[in-house]
Design an enzyme around this catalytic site. Sequence first.
Site, short mmCIF file in Angstrom:
data_model
loop_
_atom_site.label_atom_id
_atom_site.label_comp_id
_atom_site.label_asym_id
_atom_site.label_seq_id
_atom_site.Cartn_x
_atom_site.Cartn_y
_atom_site.Cartn_z
N SER A 1 0.73 -1.19 0.17
CA SER A 1 -0.03 0.00 0.08
C SER A 1 0.64 1.30 0.08
CB SER A 1 -0.97 0.00 1.19
OG SER A 1 -1.82 0.79 0.98
N ASP B 1 -9.63 -3.64 -6.00
CA ASP B 1 -8.86 -2.78 -5.52
C ASP B 1 -8.89 -1.37 -6.45
OD1 ASP B 1 -6.92 -1.19 -3.89
OD2 ASP B 1 -5.17 -2.29 -4.38
N HIS C 1 -7.84 -4.77 -1.57
CA HIS C 1 -6.73 -3.78 -0.76
C HIS C 1 -6.46 -4.27 0.71
CE1 HIS C 1 -3.90 -0.47 -0.92
NE2 HIS C 1 -4.16 -0.40 0.36
#
Length: 406
Positions: A194, A346, A376
């Site tokens: 991320s 995502d 995600h």
Amino acid sequence: MAVLWLVLPLSLLIFFLGVFVWAVLKHFLTTDVPSTLKHPIKLRILHCAFLYVTTLGDILEKLGICSMPRFVRFLHDRLIIIKKDPKILVTNLYFGTIPVRLFQPSAASCSPRRGVIFYHGGGVMFGSLDSYHSLCSYLARETDSVVLCVGYRKLPDYHYPISYEDCLNATIHFLKGPEAYGVDPLRVVICGESVGAAFVAMATQNLVGRTDLPRIRAQILICSPVQIINLQLPSFQQYKNVPFLTEEMTMNFVCKCMAIDVSWKDAILNGSCIPPDFWRKHRKWLSSDNIPDRLKKEYQEPQVLEAFNESAYLENKQIFDLTPILADDEIISQLPEAFLVSCEYDLLRDHSLLYKKRLEEHGVPVSWYHIEDGFHGCIILFDKKPFHFPCSQNIMNAVVSYIKSL
């Protein structure tokens, strides 16, 4: 007095129950769990719990008791049970003022091991050394590598670029003497998830041309945001309401991380803060042109971005600093090989594809792993039974396999 002692716990019970009901209602009214996603009920339960905790944190923050990010991190870390692995030696260190955690295989090795520097995710708001402990321990054990996890500073006390600078400085410190940790200086990999993956891209670019440090062997970017300029990409439109990273959460991260007033949220979303000349120059790398048609799924790209607002640009121009995809061609062409991981559900999926194209255009070897049932943040759940998902373990297996191939 007896009545008071009865009313107080009853009031607290009603309060917590009310917050829980609100979190559940918000989940079902505002989020979208794709029907093709495996174990949708698990995801709904986890997201309701997440909304419940963050809502409690928001209430505490408004009451001036505790900030929401600090409350969530505290609660999360208290719930984590860190299991000792006899095969891994764990050491907590400080590189200057930056806390790091070193994971070293306890078995003796006849030669220096591979090194993996890991930057965790969480939007510079969540995540910690404890919450990613099992993941880093697993990487160290399964790849027979020395893993260094960086505990960079986060909100609410520190905004960007402090978090990134902590990652970069910790990496430089490690690279100045990897032999002290039993690491081969020619086999150091930087990995992140991320926002941590965005920091990986930025740090790797920053280290290009450093003759005083060993060259990075490879970079691993898991569900990485590589720009926050064009938020109208196909995946952003398609999955903006899919947990855990929704459009609302993304803008919350962006505004808080970059110290931007939330009143400018719409200007960032619709692109009115992007100067026309800038868009024309960089459109090739920021638009959906490099996204395969099969992934666009009823996506309709705007013919033009929202009318340019100079005030919006001046107030939010710091978002242009967090764009590793727009680094100079000379820098991009010198980058080490990359392993990019993307998840279908995502909203950041297309970022990996754009960065893949950018690297390939300049001859950088790229491996791309796309997980069709991934979402995600799923990677952190790989060992959280009964709430783990097949996609979580699949990503871990792919990352492990790639590292072992180096």
